[in-house]
Design a protein around this motif. Structure first.
Motif: not given
Length: 588
Positions: A162-165, A181-185, A206-212, A263-265
């Motif tokens: 809760y805040g910033h990942n 920040e460097k990763a664009g996240l 390469r592993i991608d990232l899914f975030v809820a 971001d490809v959401s």
């Protein structure tokens, strides 16, 4: 009452699923659980359970409490959800280290509050190395996913808040650096982050990232206990939600291969899912087509199953596939997810934990990604007393049959004062497999580490002492974590498999191993998140019972397969993609 199968016949595709989903909100408004009565317990099997769990956290050096909200009362939902834990071999020495997330309090961070990394001393004890690791951070942590996003040979960490990942890059020298920040996240606004997982959804190595995101709101906007009908339970004013609060969403970030993500959401289709409160996310190939899908347990609303379309897009098909609702067509308060092959048919099944006055649910996979609710038939319907969180489908006693494990704990400390039958601290649960599709609930029989009461949330499964059985790390609210050492007396054989990807991602996330031992066949996959907001030992563990060897078939994340016959039991084998077994370890 309309059943799940009848519901499906009224739905034509994803558009219909959205209509059904929205109608349930009115049907179950204000309901956290569905008031199910427990099924009668059958006659005890009489079989001895030869796994025994002892909480050794104190002597192991895990003495710092996990702070999460006030201890005696909870004003807001942010104080009650809690966080996860992880087994991670961050220094690649072959011994599992521990990563324990932490929270805070509304009035501010208590002194010393931080996520903690514990290094395994290889003698049953751990050393807190948080300060020198670079992982010190306070705040409302939620979930953790472990994976090597840059394929440099060291597992990295992604943590939701809760805040910033935050994305932490493992430097390979015992330290981590904040690469968000460097990763664009980096995100500009406050979000209530929940489940997250690494997933190579396009199989590019390469592993991608899914975030809820659990709720689309902030702390300042939350109503107070008792303020409206969604802020009471059993007639007692309690923290509000999730009913009545703005539902959450999910995002997908593609790994560009240069340390950054995009971001490809929207283009992937995952952003179109709406109307639910997403929690734990588990990526695995549920339909056996060789491409990873993503299942998300959702709280008090239909859960989601994002089915991979092989072209960079997903379709949300949980309703059609049978994993959105219960067998009788009701929403459930899904929190934790265990994935495994409980019936030994080579398909990945789902065990999902739910709220009190409801059953946890067991979904059986037909091999094509269609699921049947086996909760009642499997014997899980005997237990409705507790709120379930972290979950696993793991062989606890090395008899060759995966068991079910769950941790529990209430979200309403205020209720116990008026209704003692709903305590805040509750035991863990073991459902021992009987080998015929049925399970037998064991609590006291599994040891004090199971029967002792705590308000637990995340848990992770792994063999921290390298003795050939599955131990459990558990997050406890406002207490030190539990480290449940498993002592198996059965003499059952076992086999561990550690995979190293070459063309596939190096962590081998999404790779499936099918072990054939005797007449049995069991499938497992390397997961980056499961249980509740947590991550297990990346070494896959197969109990073999009386069998002394197993034939292994590995289907790597990119679709390539290899077979290794007659692998001897009671050892860890390290398998490199394309090279077979490169190392063997027999634990003493």
């Amino acid at each position: 009452m309309m059943t799940r199968r009848n519901l499906i016949t009224t739905v034509a595709g994803a558009a219909g699923a959205v209509l059904v989903r929205s109608s349930w909100s009115a049907f179950a408004q204000g309901v956290s659980s569905r008031g199910v009565k427990p099924q009668p317990r059958g006659k005890p099997s009489g079989r001895p359970f030869l796994a025994h769990f002892t909480d050794i956290a104190k002597q192991a050096g895990l003495t710092q409490p996990v702070i999460y909200g006030a201890a005696e009362s909870k004003s807001y939902i942010i104080e009650v959800v809690g966080c996860g834990v992880a087994f991670i071999d961050y220094d690649n020495d072959g011994w599992l280290d521990l990563f324990v997330l932490n929270g805070t309090r509304l009035e501010g961070d208590p002194p010393g509050t931080t996520n903690r990394l514990y290094k395994n001393n290889r003698d049953g004890t751990f050393t807190d190395v948080t300060a020198k690791s670079g992982l010190q951070r306070a705040g409302w942590a939620s979930a953790v996913a472990v994976g090597d996003y840059d394929n440099d040979g060291f597992d990295d960490l992604f943590i939701t808040y809760y805040g910033h990942n935050v994305l932490y890059h493992n430097s390979g020298n015992g330290t981590f650096s904040d690469a968000t920040e460097k990763a664009g996240l980096a995100q500009s606004s406050i979000r209530y982050g929940s489940g997250c997982t690494w997933v190579d959804y396009d199989r590019d190595g390469r592993i991608d990232l899914f975030v809820a995101t659990y709720l689309n709101t902030t702390l300042e906007k939350l109503p107070k206990p008792g303020e409206n009908p969604d802020c009471t339970w059993k007639g007692v004013p309690v923290n509000c939600g999730p009913r009545g609060l703005p539902p959450g969403s999910v995002q997908l970030f593609h790994n560009n291969g240069n340390g950054t993500f995009i971001d490809v959401s929207k283009v992937s289709g995952v952003a179109s899912a709406a109307g639910s409160y997403p929690m734990t996310a588990v990526a695995a190939d549920y339909d056996n087509d060789g491409w990873p899908d993503i299942y998300v347990a959702c709280d008090s609303t239909p859960s989601w199953l994002f089915r991979n379309q092989h072209d960079g897009t997903f379709r949300e098909e949980a309703l059609e596939r049978g994993v959105a609702l219960s067998e009788d067509g009701m929403e459930q308060a899904g929190m934790g997810v265990g994935v495994g092959d409980y019936d030994l048919d080579g398909n990945l099944d789902i065990f999902k934990t739910n709220f009190a006055d409801d059953t946890n649910v067991l979904y059986r996979n037909d091999g094509k990604g269609n699921f049947d609710d086996m909760t009642i038939r499997s014997g899980l319907g005997v237990e409705t007393r507790y709120i379930g969180w972290g979950a696993g489908m793991v062989d606890l006693d090395n008899d060759g049959l995966p068991d079910l494990f769950a941790v529990t704990g209430s979200v309403y400390p205020e209720v116990e004062k008026k209704l003692p039958s709903y305590p805040f601290k509750t035991p863990r649960l073991v459902f021992r497999s009987l080998g015929d599709g049925r399970f037998e609930e064991l609590i006291e029989e599994a040891g004090a580490g199971i029967s002792d009461a705590h308000a637990s949330r995340g848990c992770a499964f792994g063999d921290f002492d390298n003795d050939g059985d599955i131990d459990v790390l558990v997050m406890n609210m406002n207490e030190p974590p539990s480290l449940l050492r498993n002592d198996v007396a059965s003499g059952g054989h076992w086999l561990k498999v550690l995979l190293i990807g070459v063309q596939s991602n190096r962590s081998a996330i999404g790779t499936r191993v099918t072990a054939r031992y005797g007449a049995r066949r069991q499938a497992q996959e390397v997961l980056a998140q499961s249980s509740f907001y947590s991550c297990n030992d990346r070494r896959l563990h197969f109990g073999l019972g009386s069998e002394t060897s197993a034939d292994l078939t590995i289907r790597w994340t990119n679709g390539n397969s290899e077979t290794i016959p007659s692998v001897a039991a009671d050892q860890l084998v390290v398998i490199r993609e394309g090279a077979g077994i490169i190392r063997r370890h027999k634990f003493s």
